[in-house]
Scaffold this active site. Sequence first.
Site, PDB file in Angstrom:
ATOM      1  N   MET A  30       5.417  18.187 -35.563  1.00 46.10           N
ATOM      2  CA  MET A  30       5.702  17.565 -34.202  1.00 46.10           C
ATOM      3  C   MET A  30       6.485  16.327 -34.371  1.00 46.10           C
ATOM      4  O   MET A  30       6.611  15.515 -33.659  1.00 46.10           O
ATOM      5  CB  MET A  30       4.419  17.203 -33.431  1.00 46.10           C
ATOM      6  N   GLY A  31       7.110  16.356 -35.500  1.00 45.55           N
ATOM      7  CA  GLY A  31       8.160  15.069 -35.772  1.00 45.55           C
ATOM      8  C   GLY A  31       7.728  13.903 -36.062  1.00 45.55           C
ATOM      9  O   GLY A  31       6.557  13.735 -36.531  1.00 45.55           O
ATOM     10  N   HIS A  37       4.665  14.536 -44.359  1.00 46.67           N
ATOM     11  CA  HIS A  37       5.643  15.606 -44.113  1.00 46.67           C
ATOM     12  C   HIS A  37       6.651  15.889 -45.304  1.00 46.67           C
ATOM     13  O   HIS A  37       6.876  16.996 -45.703  1.00 46.67           O
ATOM     14  CB  HIS A  37       6.408  15.446 -42.985  1.00 46.67           C
ATOM     15  N   GLN A  61      -1.445  21.338 -27.095  1.00 47.31           N
ATOM     16  CA  GLN A  61      -2.571  21.028 -27.913  1.00 47.31           C
ATOM     17  C   GLN A  61      -3.111  19.517 -27.666  1.00 47.31           C
ATOM     18  O   GLN A  61      -3.612  18.853 -28.119  1.00 47.31           O
ATOM     19  CB  GLN A  61      -2.111  21.082 -29.523  1.00 47.31           C
ATOM     20  N   GLY A 147      -0.692  20.020 -44.494  1.00 49.99           N
ATOM     21  CA  GLY A 147      -1.281  18.810 -45.087  1.00 49.99           C
ATOM     22  C   GLY A 147      -3.078  18.924 -44.920  1.00 49.99           C
ATOM     23  O   GLY A 147      -3.428  19.458 -43.956  1.00 49.99           O
ATOM     24  N   MET A 148      -3.575  18.842 -46.018  1.00 49.34           N
ATOM     25  CA  MET A 148      -5.252  19.062 -46.257  1.00 49.34           C
ATOM     26  C   MET A 148      -5.594  17.749 -45.444  1.00 49.34           C
ATOM     27  O   MET A 148      -6.880  17.665 -45.409  1.00 49.34           O
ATOM     28  CB  MET A 148      -5.475  18.990 -47.701  1.00 49.34           C
TER      29      MET A 148
HETATM   30  O1  PAF Z   1       0.185  19.423 -37.440  1.00 47.26           O
HETATM   31  C1  PAF Z   1       0.684  19.272 -36.433  1.00 47.26           C
HETATM   32  O2  PAF Z   1       1.972  18.510 -36.420  1.00 47.26           O
HETATM   33  C2  PAF Z   1       0.585  20.322 -35.345  1.00 47.26           C
HETATM   34  O3  PAF Z   1      -0.537  20.442 -35.006  1.00 47.26           O
HETATM   35  C3  PAF Z   1       1.551  21.763 -35.696  1.00 47.26           C
HETATM   36  C4  PAF Z   1       0.853  22.402 -36.781  1.00 47.26           C
HETATM   37  C5  PAF Z   1       2.912  21.399 -35.866  1.00 47.26           C
HETATM   38  C6  PAF Z   1       1.400  22.469 -34.342  1.00 47.26           C
HETATM   39  O4  PAF Z   1       1.832  21.899 -33.287  1.00 47.26           O
END
Ligand code: PAF
Length: 283
Positions: A30-31, A37, A61, A147-148
Amino acid sequence: MKVITKIAEMQKQIIQEKNNQKSIGFVPTMGYLHEGHMALIKRARQENDIVVLSVFVNPLQFGPSEDLEAYPRDFERDKKAAEDSGVDYFFYPDVNEMYPGAPSVKVIVQDRTEVLCGRSRPGHFDGVATVLTKLFNIVLPDRAYFGMKDAQQVAVVDGLIHDFHFPITLVPVETVREEDGLAKSSRNVNLLPEERKQAPALYESLKLAEHMINEGVRDPERIISSMAQHISGQTSGIIDYIEIYSYPDLKPVSKIQGKIIIALAVKFSRARLIDNMIVTVNE
Ligand code: PAF
């Protein structure tokens, strides 16, 4: 690196890459990219010919009390970070592109959501599973990287890939930590200086659990109680939960056996931190 905003264009590029026998690694985000990341991208870069990174703040979400508008966004910074880390395609659709109208189909996650953070975020994982179903169909990855740190999300994605027969290998990537063990998170900046000093106690409590298991303790309650004592003794945080489940199916366990997750959430004055550890016991 190509920046792509349209689904049709992304699909066209992917088909070309697949026709050229290229393997596709996918990092959905989600940036507002951070070191967590970067670890996913790095791993995807090592294991695939082509790396696709998506940046999409998925409204589905977010709960009614969660501020979608306030979610941090920085396109230029993300683009530079992606380019510097060797991403080939930066997929950046807007909401109208991903959800052109009211959805007629939604993915409902039936299992693995009623525990841990899912308990207080009803519908959250339905939103995650729905957007990932769309993204997987657009990007057609061979491998997808998660990521865990968010182990429950990994468990839900594992169920999604399995139940819907996506020909995708799920690659869970270990949590990136500060030198003192604190799991890296964009929320850590919201800790007061005193709380930041205390926060490594969360990871210490997980290491304590691991130590107890190595010493032969098999009673989850005994482990949870020692962890709680450690956190309460070392921090001013309020424990939201400390829980132990089988992993990835997230079922309660009466004995430490097989693959399990030890997970916790602790509320500090302006930040709620989560962390977890996966342990496998084969005797
Ligand atoms: O982990 C996230 O950033 C989000 O839940 C994902 C997997 C990109 C789904 O929108």
